[in-house]
Motif scaffolding. Sequence first.
Motif, PDB file in Angstrom:
ATOM      1  N   LEU A 293       0.825  -1.203   0.000  1.00  0.00           N
ATOM      2  CA  LEU A 293       0.000   0.000   0.000  1.00  0.00           C
ATOM      3  C   LEU A 293       0.862   1.257   0.000  1.00  0.00           C
ATOM      4  CD1 LEU A 293      -2.715   1.447   0.188  1.00  0.00           C
ATOM      5  CD2 LEU A 293      -2.666   1.082   2.672  1.00  0.00           C
ATOM      6  N   LEU A 294       1.969   1.228   0.756  1.00  0.00           N
ATOM      7  CA  LEU A 294       2.855   2.388   0.834  1.00  0.00           C
ATOM      8  C   LEU A 294       3.572   2.643  -0.491  1.00  0.00           C
ATOM      9  CD1 LEU A 294       4.351   2.010   4.417  1.00  0.00           C
ATOM     10  CD2 LEU A 294       2.917   3.876   3.580  1.00  0.00           C
TER      11      LEU A 294
ATOM     12  N   CYS B  94       0.439   8.038   2.897  1.00  0.00           N
ATOM     13  CA  CYS B  94      -0.732   7.639   3.687  1.00  0.00           C
ATOM     14  C   CYS B  94      -0.322   7.459   5.142  1.00  0.00           C
ATOM     15  CB  CYS B  94      -1.318   6.342   3.135  1.00  0.00           C
ATOM     16  SG  CYS B  94      -2.728   5.733   4.091  1.00  0.00           S
ATOM     17  N   LYS B  95      -0.744   8.377   6.007  1.00  0.00           N
ATOM     18  CA  LYS B  95      -0.289   8.345   7.402  1.00  0.00           C
ATOM     19  C   LYS B  95      -0.788   7.106   8.137  1.00  0.00           C
ATOM     20  CE  LYS B  95      -4.056  11.211   9.194  1.00  0.00           C
ATOM     21  NZ  LYS B  95      -4.412  12.466   9.883  1.00  0.00           N
ATOM     22  N   TRP B  96      -1.989   6.618   7.774  1.00  0.00           N
ATOM     23  CA  TRP B  96      -2.522   5.438   8.462  1.00  0.00           C
ATOM     24  C   TRP B  96      -1.700   4.200   8.118  1.00  0.00           C
ATOM     25  CZ3 TRP B  96      -5.116   7.420  12.053  1.00  0.00           C
ATOM     26  CH2 TRP B  96      -5.916   8.529  11.847  1.00  0.00           C
ATOM     27  N   ALA B  97      -1.265   4.116   6.865  1.00  0.00           N
ATOM     28  CA  ALA B  97      -0.409   2.999   6.471  1.00  0.00           C
ATOM     29  C   ALA B  97       0.957   3.091   7.154  1.00  0.00           C
ATOM     30  CB  ALA B  97      -0.247   2.978   4.951  1.00  0.00           C
ATOM     31  N   LEU B  98       1.482   4.314   7.256  1.00  0.00           N
ATOM     32  CA  LEU B  98       2.758   4.510   7.946  1.00  0.00           C
ATOM     33  C   LEU B  98       2.651   4.117   9.417  1.00  0.00           C
ATOM     34  CD1 LEU B  98       3.810   7.925   6.372  1.00  0.00           C
ATOM     35  CD2 LEU B  98       5.106   5.786   6.203  1.00  0.00           C
ATOM     36  N   LEU B  99       1.534   4.482  10.047  1.00  0.00           N
ATOM     37  CA  LEU B  99       1.324   4.147  11.446  1.00  0.00           C
ATOM     38  C   LEU B  99       1.229   2.634  11.633  1.00  0.00           C
ATOM     39  CD1 LEU B  99       0.803   5.161  14.335  1.00  0.00           C
ATOM     40  CD2 LEU B  99      -1.633   5.305  13.758  1.00  0.00           C
TER      41      LEU B  99
ATOM     42  N   ARG C 153       8.194  10.840   9.698  1.00  0.00           N
ATOM     43  CA  ARG C 153       7.473  11.093   8.450  1.00  0.00           C
ATOM     44  C   ARG C 153       6.010  11.446   8.732  1.00  0.00           C
ATOM     45  NH1 ARG C 153       7.252  13.111   3.570  1.00  0.00           N
ATOM     46  NH2 ARG C 153       6.068  11.891   2.049  1.00  0.00           N
ATOM     47  N   MET C 154       5.395  10.728   9.664  1.00  0.00           N
ATOM     48  CA  MET C 154       4.009  11.009  10.025  1.00  0.00           C
ATOM     49  C   MET C 154       3.863  12.399  10.630  1.00  0.00           C
ATOM     50  SD  MET C 154       2.559   7.421  11.573  1.00  0.00           S
ATOM     51  CE  MET C 154       4.073   6.562  11.955  1.00  0.00           C
ATOM     52  N   SER C 155       4.829  12.806  11.432  1.00  0.00           N
ATOM     53  CA  SER C 155       4.781  14.137  12.052  1.00  0.00           C
ATOM     54  C   SER C 155       4.817  15.238  11.007  1.00  0.00           C
ATOM     55  CB  SER C 155       5.949  14.307  13.029  1.00  0.00           C
ATOM     56  OG  SER C 155       5.823  13.426  14.124  1.00  0.00           O
ATOM     57  N   SER C 156       5.600  15.011   9.939  1.00  0.00           N
ATOM     58  CA  SER C 156       5.677  16.022   8.882  1.00  0.00           C
ATOM     59  C   SER C 156       4.410  16.046   8.030  1.00  0.00           C
ATOM     60  CB  SER C 156       6.902  15.756   7.994  1.00  0.00           C
ATOM     61  OG  SER C 156       6.770  14.522   7.295  1.00  0.00           O
ATOM     62  N   LEU C 157       3.758  14.890   7.866  1.00  0.00           N
ATOM     63  CA  LEU C 157       2.531  14.813   7.074  1.00  0.00           C
ATOM     64  C   LEU C 157       1.316  15.321   7.835  1.00  0.00           C
ATOM     65  CD1 LEU C 157       3.003  11.280   5.438  1.00  0.00           C
ATOM     66  CD2 LEU C 157       3.125  13.496   4.273  1.00  0.00           C
ATOM     67  N   ASP C 158       1.353  15.173   9.159  1.00  0.00           N
ATOM     68  CA  ASP C 158       0.193  15.526   9.994  1.00  0.00           C
ATOM     69  C   ASP C 158       0.671  16.338  11.200  1.00  0.00           C
ATOM     70  OD1 ASP C 158      -2.323  15.612  11.063  1.00  0.00           O
ATOM     71  OD2 ASP C 158      -2.337  13.534  11.766  1.00  0.00           O
ATOM     72  N   PRO C 159       1.130  17.558  10.985  1.00  0.00           N
ATOM     73  CA  PRO C 159       1.758  18.345  12.063  1.00  0.00           C
ATOM     74  C   PRO C 159       0.830  18.656  13.230  1.00  0.00           C
ATOM     75  CG  PRO C 159       1.378  19.700  10.111  1.00  0.00           C
ATOM     76  CD  PRO C 159       1.135  18.289   9.703  1.00  0.00           C
TER      77      PRO C 159
ATOM     78  N   LYS D  69       1.419  16.115  15.934  1.00  0.00           N
ATOM     79  CA  LYS D  69       2.843  15.852  16.168  1.00  0.00           C
ATOM     80  C   LYS D  69       3.093  15.311  17.574  1.00  0.00           C
ATOM     81  CE  LYS D  69       7.409  17.998  15.893  1.00  0.00           C
ATOM     82  NZ  LYS D  69       8.170  19.239  15.567  1.00  0.00           N
ATOM     83  N   GLY D  70       2.380  15.858  18.559  1.00  0.00           N
ATOM     84  CA  GLY D  70       2.556  15.383  19.937  1.00  0.00           C
ATOM     85  C   GLY D  70       2.194  13.920  20.085  1.00  0.00           C
ATOM     86  N   PHE D  71       1.122  13.491  19.436  1.00  0.00           N
ATOM     87  CA  PHE D  71       0.707  12.085  19.487  1.00  0.00           C
ATOM     88  C   PHE D  71       1.781  11.190  18.883  1.00  0.00           C
ATOM     89  CE2 PHE D  71      -1.039   8.624  16.890  1.00  0.00           C
ATOM     90  CZ  PHE D  71      -1.536   7.793  17.891  1.00  0.00           C
ATOM     91  N   TYR D  72       2.312  11.573  17.716  1.00  0.00           N
ATOM     92  CA  TYR D  72       3.316  10.749  17.045  1.00  0.00           C
ATOM     93  C   TYR D  72       4.623  10.700  17.843  1.00  0.00           C
ATOM     94  CZ  TYR D  72       0.111  11.068  13.084  1.00  0.00           C
ATOM     95  OH  TYR D  72      -0.999  11.002  12.276  1.00  0.00           O
TER      96      TYR D  72
END
Length: 267
Positions: A45-46, A52-57, A88-94, A97-100
């Motif tokens: 998928l990636l 895709c942040k959900w796939a990265l997670l 990478r997720m932090s940069s896609l979904d700033p 960021k705290g959660f990641y």
Amino acid sequence: FKGPPVNVDAADRASCQSLLKAALGPKLSAEGDVIQSELAKVQELLEIEPDCKWALLAHSRLASALAAGCAVDEVKAAEHATIEGYDRMSSLDPLRKGFYTEAKTTALTRLRVFDWLASDEGIKAPLTFSGLGLRHLVPTVVVCAFGLRILNLEDNNLQDLKPVLQLLSLEELHAARNLLRGNVTDVFALPKLRHLDVKLNPLQLQGMNVAPPNSLKEVDLSGIQSVTSKSDNKILDLLLSGSTDAERQSWVVDRGNSDAQCVCRRQ
């Protein structure tokens, strides 16, 4: 935890492997195949949707789970991939960021525990969580390191050490440069503690009637303003308020060449 009792005093690789099996529970061969299969699907998928942040997670969590019980090199590779994935997720979904960041540090502590369990040095090897940006320790992760002798928590943002008090085998605790609060003598609950380093933390010496472990030889309180501003006798009175006068006489305060230095030692 499942399996026979583990002799943590043996401090050999066999004991460490027993700890690993106890932490993992039943053998993960079948479960590992499922995780590997799911990881392959997420990787496909990636390739199609690399952002895709959900796939990265999902990829980071599956890779972390798959590393449990693997060789040291595989655990190191999983740790590197986890860092890259969460960054990478932090940069896609700033906005999250705290959660990641929190998820990354939790995953890294878990991987460091499994890296320690797979070490050739066995239980006597140090476990290092320094510089991970930890704000708190997850008790269920920490307890997997029972039998640990040396723990390094330096250069994080920890505010308390409560989960560490589960590790009754701990002999050396290095927790300098955190945000620890409360009373220094709280860690006297560790019965085998020999060396305590909590310098440069906003801790207090409150004079609680708690005796230090008989094994304790050194406590580094350097850079703690609420402590270094006191006289040597006052520091020892507060630190050893639960000790007898005879035991108190065997301790000295080493100020070195700096007003900020304060190391209490048993002679």
